[in-house]
Motif scaffolding. Structure first.
Motif, PDB file in Angstrom:
ATOM      1  N   GLN A 207     146.419  25.655  48.903  1.00  0.00           N
ATOM      2  CA  GLN A 207     146.664  24.716  47.818  1.00  0.00           C
ATOM      3  C   GLN A 207     147.320  23.442  48.352  1.00  0.00           C
ATOM      4  O   GLN A 207     146.896  22.322  48.020  1.00  0.00           O
ATOM      5  CB  GLN A 207     147.558  25.360  46.758  1.00  0.00           C
ATOM      6  N   GLN A 208     148.327  23.618  49.186  1.00  0.00           N
ATOM      7  CA  GLN A 208     149.037  22.453  49.722  1.00  0.00           C
ATOM      8  C   GLN A 208     148.120  21.608  50.611  1.00  0.00           C
ATOM      9  O   GLN A 208     148.094  20.378  50.486  1.00  0.00           O
ATOM     10  CB  GLN A 208     150.258  22.899  50.523  1.00  0.00           C
ATOM     11  N   ARG A 210     144.840  21.472  50.561  1.00  0.00           N
ATOM     12  CA  ARG A 210     143.797  20.838  49.752  1.00  0.00           C
ATOM     13  C   ARG A 210     144.329  19.567  49.078  1.00  0.00           C
ATOM     14  O   ARG A 210     143.623  18.565  48.973  1.00  0.00           O
ATOM     15  CB  ARG A 210     143.251  21.827  48.717  1.00  0.00           C
ATOM     16  N   GLU A 211     145.564  19.604  48.601  1.00  0.00           N
ATOM     17  CA  GLU A 211     146.156  18.411  48.001  1.00  0.00           C
ATOM     18  C   GLU A 211     146.230  17.270  49.008  1.00  0.00           C
ATOM     19  O   GLU A 211     145.915  16.111  48.685  1.00  0.00           O
ATOM     20  CB  GLU A 211     147.550  18.734  47.457  1.00  0.00           C
ATOM     21  N   GLU A 212     146.612  17.594  50.238  1.00  0.00           N
ATOM     22  CA  GLU A 212     146.682  16.571  51.290  1.00  0.00           C
ATOM     23  C   GLU A 212     145.295  16.018  51.594  1.00  0.00           C
ATOM     24  O   GLU A 212     145.111  14.800  51.760  1.00  0.00           O
ATOM     25  CB  GLU A 212     147.304  17.173  52.556  1.00  0.00           C
ATOM     26  N   ASP A 215     143.915  13.687  48.854  1.00  0.00           N
ATOM     27  CA  ASP A 215     144.489  12.339  48.970  1.00  0.00           C
ATOM     28  C   ASP A 215     143.850  11.573  50.122  1.00  0.00           C
ATOM     29  O   ASP A 215     143.516  10.391  49.992  1.00  0.00           O
ATOM     30  CB  ASP A 215     146.001  12.436  49.185  1.00  0.00           C
ATOM     31  N   PHE A 220     138.177  15.519  45.320  1.00  0.00           N
ATOM     32  CA  PHE A 220     138.699  16.868  45.092  1.00  0.00           C
ATOM     33  C   PHE A 220     137.581  17.874  45.310  1.00  0.00           C
ATOM     34  O   PHE A 220     136.519  17.793  44.670  1.00  0.00           O
ATOM     35  CB  PHE A 220     139.230  16.972  43.661  1.00  0.00           C
TER      36      PHE A 220
END
Length: 345
Positions: A207-208, A210-212, A215, A220
């Motif tokens: 999850q972490q 993928r967020e990076e 961005d 997404f």
């Protein structure tokens, strides 16, 4: 129906006279040759049927996809897509190349229309995989491509997260969705990642990262998790609780099974590895039903395992799946199965 589809029953007789893995590789080469010649492509291959669906926010041409494992290196994406699939998933890829388990490692059980494989994530590694994916045109032509990631056999299970993050970072720019394979029975201890603290740690890290990556790349990419059919109700419930908590977008149910109760006494039934085909169908349905009950209507479920007819594809949808994937059914029924399933769902 195309000539390629009509010819498959005859071709299967010849293919089944060969070692199963040799036949698999030969079939992919022949399909690629047909696809690469524009004249034979038009004559032999079908037009993809349109039955639009939305899956994980992605627009599918139809809800019948190719399961991972058939094209481990992503070398035949366009040719396989030309069989009429609404979406295609390739892999499993690992960070480093690996040979997989010793041959023979693929066995037919014709009386059960099933297969047993113990490939062990044999693949050319992440760099070669990405190069193959980039050469394909399927995504540029509007197709939906899933990339399936795993860990190297030599990576200790306590360091598995690093392999998944390496693969996620590599495939992210080239995928419409990414599948996290934690359910193959052919990599030692891999299925331990489906439980408790191990799954929490993995999903949190994914999850972490993928967020990076979202961005960094300005897009997404949905994440799905592929699980086993051999889970207890309690294990399914625990997975269903964790998936939305860590922002996963879908679940693929299911991988191959270790259960041999439906093939006892058949030649090769005692071979180690994962069993696929009709013996998995009911197991998969039970997992799908339980997941839908626990997850509610919003999370995507892809049903896979034992689909040899349009009716069985429809059963997956009725159990709660939003889309289905095929693999072993293609070996026994041939590419005509794709269109039959599209019509049924």
């Amino acid at each position: 129906m195309s000539l390629f589809f009509n010819a498959y029953p005859l071709a299967r007789t010849a293919l089944f006279s060969l070692d199963a893995e040799t036949a698999h590789e030969l079939t992919l080469r022949r399909l690629q040759q047909v696809y690469d010649c524009r004249h034979t492509r038009r004559l032999l291959l079908p037009t993809t049927q349109s039955r639009p669906r939305t899956l994980m926010g992605l627009s599918l041409r139809n809800p019948v996809g190719l399961a991972a494992g058939l094209d481990k290196n992503g070398a035949h994406i366009d040719a396989l897509a030309a069989l009429g699939f609404g979406f295609v998933e390739v892999g499993t890829v690992t960070p480093r190349p690996q040979d997989g388990n010793p041959k023979p490692r693929l066995f037919r059980l014709p009386r059960a229309q099933a297969l047993i494989n113990r490939f062990g994530f044999n693949n050319l590694g992440l760099d070669a995989f990405i190069a193959n994916v980039r050469r394909s045109n399927f995504r540029q032509e509007g197709g939906i491509l899933g990339l399936n990631i795993g860990k190297n056999a030599a990576t200790p299970i306590e360091e598995a997260v690093n392999d998944y993050l390496t693969c996620l970072e590599g495939v992210y720019p080239h995928a419409d969705y990414v599948t996290v394979n934690i359910s193959s029975p052919n990599t030692t201890n891999l299925r331990a990642l489906q439980g408790g603290d191990e799954l929490t740690t993995l999903l949190s890290a994914l999850q972490q990262r993928r967020e990076e990556l979202a961005d960094r790349h300005g897009r997404f990419v949905p994440l799905a998790v592929k699980i086993a059919p051999d889970l207890s109700t309690e294990q399914i419930d625990a997975i269903a609780e964790l998936l939305p908590r860590f922002g996963m977008d879908g679940v693929i149910a299911t991988n191959t099974t270790l259960d041999r109760s439906k093939v006892q006494g058949l030649p090769h039934a005692d071979e180690s590895g994962g069993l696929s085909g009709p013996p998995v169908h009911e197991l998969s349905l039970a997992v799908i039903r339980r997941l839908r009950e626990r997850l509610g209507p919003d999370m995507a479920i892809i049903g896979v395992g034992g689909i040899l007819s349009g009716a069985q594809a429809r059963e997956k949808i009725e159990a709660g799946a939003d889309a289905v994937q095929l693999y072993t059914g293609l070996i026994y029924r041939g590419p005509a199965l794709v269109g039959e399933c599209v019509q049924a769902v």
